[in-house]
Design a protein around this motif. Structure first.
Motif, PDB file in Angstrom:
ATOM      1  N   ILE A   9       0.856  -1.182   0.000  1.00 49.90           N
ATOM      2  CA  ILE A   9       0.000   0.000   0.000  1.00 49.90           C
ATOM      3  C   ILE A   9       0.893   1.233   0.000  1.00 49.90           C
ATOM      4  N   SER A  11       0.939   5.366   0.196  1.00 48.59           N
ATOM      5  CA  SER A  11       0.233   6.600   0.558  1.00 48.59           C
ATOM      6  C   SER A  11      -1.197   6.346   1.038  1.00 48.59           C
ATOM      7  N   LYS A  13      -3.525   4.935  -0.298  1.00 53.29           N
ATOM      8  CA  LYS A  13      -4.527   4.996  -1.360  1.00 53.29           C
ATOM      9  C   LYS A  13      -4.280   4.025  -2.510  1.00 53.29           C
ATOM     10  N   VAL A  14      -3.057   3.667  -2.722  1.00 58.84           N
ATOM     11  CA  VAL A  14      -2.706   2.873  -3.898  1.00 58.84           C
ATOM     12  C   VAL A  14      -2.311   1.458  -3.462  1.00 58.84           C
ATOM     13  N   GLU A  15      -3.011   0.469  -4.007  1.00 60.85           N
ATOM     14  CA  GLU A  15      -2.676  -0.928  -3.761  1.00 60.85           C
ATOM     15  C   GLU A  15      -1.869  -1.453  -4.936  1.00 60.85           C
ATOM     16  N   GLN A  50       0.753  12.785  -4.095  1.00 63.22           N
ATOM     17  CA  GLN A  50      -0.670  12.773  -3.748  1.00 63.22           C
ATOM     18  C   GLN A  50      -1.464  11.950  -4.766  1.00 63.22           C
ATOM     19  N   GLU A  52      -4.182   9.414  -6.535  1.00 60.98           N
ATOM     20  CA  GLU A  52      -5.600   9.108  -6.357  1.00 60.98           C
ATOM     21  C   GLU A  52      -5.736   7.636  -6.008  1.00 60.98           C
ATOM     22  N   LYS A  53      -6.883   7.276  -5.439  1.00 56.49           N
ATOM     23  CA  LYS A  53      -7.127   5.890  -5.082  1.00 56.49           C
ATOM     24  C   LYS A  53      -7.138   5.038  -6.352  1.00 56.49           C
ATOM     25  N   GLN A  54      -6.324   3.981  -6.349  1.00 55.21           N
ATOM     26  CA  GLN A  54      -6.215   3.098  -7.502  1.00 55.21           C
ATOM     27  C   GLN A  54      -5.478   1.825  -7.106  1.00 55.21           C
ATOM     28  N   SER A  55      -5.422   0.881  -8.012  1.00 53.17           N
ATOM     29  CA  SER A  55      -4.669  -0.337  -7.756  1.00 53.17           C
ATOM     30  C   SER A  55      -3.932  -0.749  -9.024  1.00 53.17           C
TER      31      SER A  55
END
Length: 134
Positions: A9, A11, A13-15, A50, A52-55
């Motif tokens: 993981i 920040s 937010k990012v997987e 910074q 964004e939420k994503q994977s």
């Protein structure tokens, strides 16, 4: 320390799935497999401070991780050393064939991509057995 594929993981937010990670069964300490660390930090660098939420699937970014995913036992994400050896040999042969084709076509971008992928495999081949077998 044994090696498994884990989710990292970044920040909060990012997987980033399928990252080869050493894990100590005794103390539960984890560490990214040193040979793939450069590619992982490169991916993280592209995301910025910074994100964004994503994977992401790390095996889409790293040839070695891709082979480990193919050789994995889905139940515990533990690569099978016998399959890793076979898949690595097959992948190297395929990439060398593709490199020859790219060279004949004069496609420098494709050659560079294939060279990067071959380099990823060559840097890991000499140390993978001890990491996977534990």
């Amino acid at each position: 320390m044994g090696m498994k594929l884990r989710t990292v993981i970044y920040s909060g937010k990012v997987e980033i799935d399928n990252v080869p990670v050493y894990t100590c069964k005794t103390c539960s300490r984890s560490e990214v497999f040193p040979v793939v660390k450069t590619d992982l930090t490169g991916l993280i660098g592209k995301l910025g401070a910074q994100p964004e939420k994503q994977s992401f699937r790390f095996d889409d970014w790293n040839e070695w991780a891709n082979i480990l995913v193919e050789a994995c036992d889905a139940r515990n994400k533990q690569p099978n050393p016998t399959f890793v050896d076979r898949l690595a040999g097959e992948r190297i042969d395929m990439l060398l064939d593709l490199y020859s084709l790219a060279e004949k076509l004069g496609d420098e971008e494709w050659k560079n991509d294939i060279s990067k992928r071959l380099t990823q495999l060559s840097h890991t081949a000499s140390i993978h057995r001890s990491a996977i077998a534990q």
